[in-house]
Scaffold this motif. Structure first.
Motif, short mmCIF file in Angstrom:
data_model
loop_
_atom_site.label_atom_id
_atom_site.label_comp_id
_atom_site.label_asym_id
_atom_site.label_seq_id
_atom_site.Cartn_x
_atom_site.Cartn_y
_atom_site.Cartn_z
N GLN A 38 0.82 -1.20 0.00
CA GLN A 38 0.00 0.00 0.00
C GLN A 38 0.86 1.26 0.00
O GLN A 38 0.64 2.19 -0.78
CB GLN A 38 -0.93 -0.01 1.22
CG GLN A 38 -1.51 1.33 1.62
CD GLN A 38 -2.56 1.85 0.66
OE1 GLN A 38 -3.39 1.08 0.19
NE2 GLN A 38 -2.55 3.13 0.36
N ARG A 71 -9.51 7.80 -0.91
CA ARG A 71 -10.45 6.82 -0.38
C ARG A 71 -9.81 6.10 0.80
O ARG A 71 -8.65 5.69 0.74
CB ARG A 71 -10.84 5.81 -1.47
CG ARG A 71 -11.67 6.42 -2.59
CD ARG A 71 -12.07 5.37 -3.61
NE ARG A 71 -12.91 5.93 -4.66
CZ ARG A 71 -13.32 5.23 -5.72
NH1 ARG A 71 -12.99 3.95 -5.85
NH2 ARG A 71 -14.07 5.80 -6.64
N GLU A 73 -10.21 3.29 4.38
CA GLU A 73 -10.86 2.10 4.92
C GLU A 73 -11.97 2.49 5.88
O GLU A 73 -11.83 3.44 6.64
CB GLU A 73 -9.81 1.23 5.64
CG GLU A 73 -10.11 -0.25 5.65
CD GLU A 73 -11.08 -0.69 6.73
OE1 GLU A 73 -11.83 -1.66 6.50
OE2 GLU A 73 -11.10 -0.05 7.80
N TYR A 158 -13.64 1.73 1.64
CA TYR A 158 -13.48 0.32 1.27
C TYR A 158 -13.38 -0.52 2.53
O TYR A 158 -13.19 -0.02 3.63
CB TYR A 158 -12.25 0.13 0.37
CG TYR A 158 -10.93 0.50 1.02
CD1 TYR A 158 -10.17 -0.45 1.71
CD2 TYR A 158 -10.42 1.80 0.93
CE1 TYR A 158 -8.96 -0.10 2.31
CE2 TYR A 158 -9.21 2.15 1.52
CZ TYR A 158 -8.49 1.20 2.21
OH TYR A 158 -7.29 1.54 2.81
N ASN A 160 -11.08 -3.35 3.99
CA ASN A 160 -9.82 -4.08 3.89
C ASN A 160 -10.06 -5.50 4.38
O ASN A 160 -10.17 -5.75 5.57
CB ASN A 160 -8.74 -3.39 4.72
CG ASN A 160 -7.39 -4.08 4.62
OD1 ASN A 160 -7.27 -5.18 4.10
ND2 ASN A 160 -6.36 -3.42 5.14
N GLN A 324 -12.71 -2.32 -2.22
CA GLN A 324 -11.48 -3.06 -1.92
C GLN A 324 -10.99 -3.84 -3.14
O GLN A 324 -9.78 -3.95 -3.36
CB GLN A 324 -11.70 -3.99 -0.73
CG GLN A 324 -10.61 -5.01 -0.49
CD GLN A 324 -9.29 -4.44 0.00
OE1 GLN A 324 -9.17 -3.24 0.21
NE2 GLN A 324 -8.30 -5.29 0.16
N ARG A 327 -9.15 -1.31 -4.98
CA ARG A 327 -7.89 -0.99 -4.28
C ARG A 327 -6.87 -2.10 -4.49
O ARG A 327 -5.68 -1.83 -4.70
CB ARG A 327 -8.17 -0.81 -2.79
CG ARG A 327 -6.90 -0.64 -1.95
CD ARG A 327 -7.25 -0.48 -0.48
NE ARG A 327 -6.06 -0.42 0.36
CZ ARG A 327 -5.63 -1.41 1.14
NH1 ARG A 327 -6.29 -2.57 1.17
NH2 ARG A 327 -4.55 -1.27 1.87
N TRP A 330 -5.51 -1.64 -7.83
CA TRP A 330 -4.71 -0.41 -7.82
C TRP A 330 -3.34 -0.66 -7.20
O TRP A 330 -2.32 -0.19 -7.71
CB TRP A 330 -5.47 0.67 -7.05
CG TRP A 330 -4.73 1.94 -6.78
CD1 TRP A 330 -4.62 3.03 -7.60
CD2 TRP A 330 -4.01 2.28 -5.58
NE1 TRP A 330 -3.88 4.01 -6.99
CE2 TRP A 330 -3.50 3.59 -5.75
CE3 TRP A 330 -3.77 1.62 -4.38
CZ2 TRP A 330 -2.75 4.23 -4.78
CZ3 TRP A 330 -3.02 2.26 -3.40
CH2 TRP A 330 -2.52 3.54 -3.60
N TYR A 397 -5.84 5.50 -2.97
CA TYR A 397 -6.26 4.80 -1.75
C TYR A 397 -5.24 5.03 -0.64
O TYR A 397 -4.04 5.06 -0.87
CB TYR A 397 -6.40 3.30 -2.02
CG TYR A 397 -7.61 2.96 -2.83
CD1 TYR A 397 -8.86 2.84 -2.23
CD2 TYR A 397 -7.52 2.79 -4.22
CE1 TYR A 397 -9.99 2.54 -2.98
CE2 TYR A 397 -8.64 2.49 -4.97
CZ TYR A 397 -9.88 2.36 -4.35
OH TYR A 397 -11.00 2.08 -5.09
#
Length: 398
Positions: A38, A71, A73, A158, A160, A324, A327, A330, A397
């Protein structure tokens, strides 16, 4: 719309539901975590924005570090931010539909409009070249509707998958006023067969706690995976578009989050699939011994409509799950600096889930959202959805 035999086949197939020169801060001997991935993906995305890294996309100067959407979590949102998101979703549930009441009598709200379009598009946007791209467009349209039609000031959160090993008691499903509602009431029921027999979770009944308690579902079911003994009412129309008012059911469980979508599973999936074909196929296709990540997320919620491939967007947490999914893609696109340009432009697969030998998808293929499309962004080609900071998109994200 497919007949019963095809629908059953769809359920079965759904459920079957880097040595570069980059300046990489971790040695090959270290195991990357999703947190590592991430951080590196976000750092590289910002490098693309400031022009020090190229992703091969043509972009204007409209998306910058100063105006980019971030964006987050769901559990990382403040309580006020969560309540504001909940308010906006409830607003969409109250706003009138923009679809034909004759053609789609079960579409009672703008929220239902999103369900109908997903039902229409399901055969062409699952197990195809544009699975990730169309859903990226779809989630962005939902976020845009929340902001433009319901005055939401935030962005789409989102879920996770690897964060919560006790999902029913997570901030998403614990049933407090800041959650997306609680689990379904505990009722006696069998589990389901989704490529293998899955044990029943602790719910199965109607959601009676939290902000979405007593929510009414109107469309479907069309491809239910719930225990038939629960006697969920059939839709009055074979195509699932009839009005079929019933409660929102959930069977939120820990079966999948403790075995198939742990942080280690997610990191391994991102780092072991070098092409988008392998990445998206393994994301969606279960094996005899392992649930796929995409279906594992859906069936961690399960219920009606959450366990139905066609009408699952009627489940309010669908949007956190597919946030998610986006993400996850991504991060895969962005975490290896030397491969950002190559991975961003990858596009592989067919164009129809039900036709194994369907025509191959092209980056110029047009993606459709009908009445959901944000103003000025109808009929967007897939290659305009390759990057979250080019084309009509401008988000990252965190």
């Amino acid at each position: 719309m497919a007949g019963n035999a095809v629908v059953q086949a769809i359920v079965a197939s759904l459920c079957l539901f880097s040595g570069s020169t980059t300046a990489w801060p971790f040695s090959k001997r270290q195991t990357l975590t999703t947190e590592d991935i991430q951080k590196q993906a976000l750092a590289n995305a910002y490098k693309v924005l400031d022009g020090t890294l190229k992703d091969g996309m043509t972009r204007s100067n409209t998306c910058t570090k100063d105006n980019i959407a971030v964006r987050k979590e769901y559990g990382d949102l403040s309580k006020d931010e969560r309540k504001e998101y909940i308010r906006a979703v409830q607003c969409l549930l109250k706003e009138p539909s923009k679809l034909s009441a004759t053609q789609y009598p079960g579409a009672k709200s703008r929220f239902d409009d999103f369900v109908v379009i997903h039902m229409n598009m399901t055969p062409s946007v699952h197990a195809t070249a544009n699975f990730l791209h169309w859903h990226r467009y779809y989630i962005w349209a939902y976020e845009t509707a929340l902001r433009n039609e319901c005055k939401y000031k935030g962005y789409q959160p989102y879920w996770n998958w690897g964060k919560y090993q006790d999902l029913p008691n997570s901030p998403i499903f614990n049933g407090d006023e800041w959650s997306m509602g609680g689990n379904g009431e505990a009722v006696a029921h069998k589990g389901g067969f989704v490529g293998r027999q899955i044990p029943a979770g602790p719910g199965g009944g109607c959601v009676k706690t939290g902000p979405f308690a007593n929510m009414t579902v109107h469309l479907g079911p069309l491809s239910s995976t719930m225990d038939p003994a629960l006697k969920i009412p059939a839709n009055p129309r074979r195509d699932g578009y009839g009005d079929n008012p019933r409660c929102l059911r959930r069977d939120v469980n820990n079966y999948f989050v403790t075995q198939f979508i742990r942080s280690t599973d997610l990191a391994q999936h991102i780092t072991s699939n070098p092409t988008i074909g392998k990445f998206q196929d393994s994301l969606q296709q279960d094996t005899a011994s392992k649930a796929a990540i995409h279906s594992a997320g859906h069936f961690s919620i399960w219920g009606d409509p959450g366990g139905d491939v066609y009408v699952s967007p009627s489940e309010p947490t669908f949007w956190l799950h597919h946030g998610q999914v986006d993400r996850h893609w991504w991060m895969w696109q962005n975490y290896v600096e030397a491969e950002v340009s190559k991975r961003t432009a990858m596009y592989e697969g067919g164009t129809n889930w039900m036709q194994p030998n369907s025509a191959k998808g092209k980056p110029t293929d047009i993606q459709l959202l009908n009445v959901l499309a944000p103003t000025g962004h109808k009929e967007v080609p897939s290659n305009q959805l390759f990057s979250t900071t080019a084309g009509p998109l401008c988000y990252v994200y965190q």
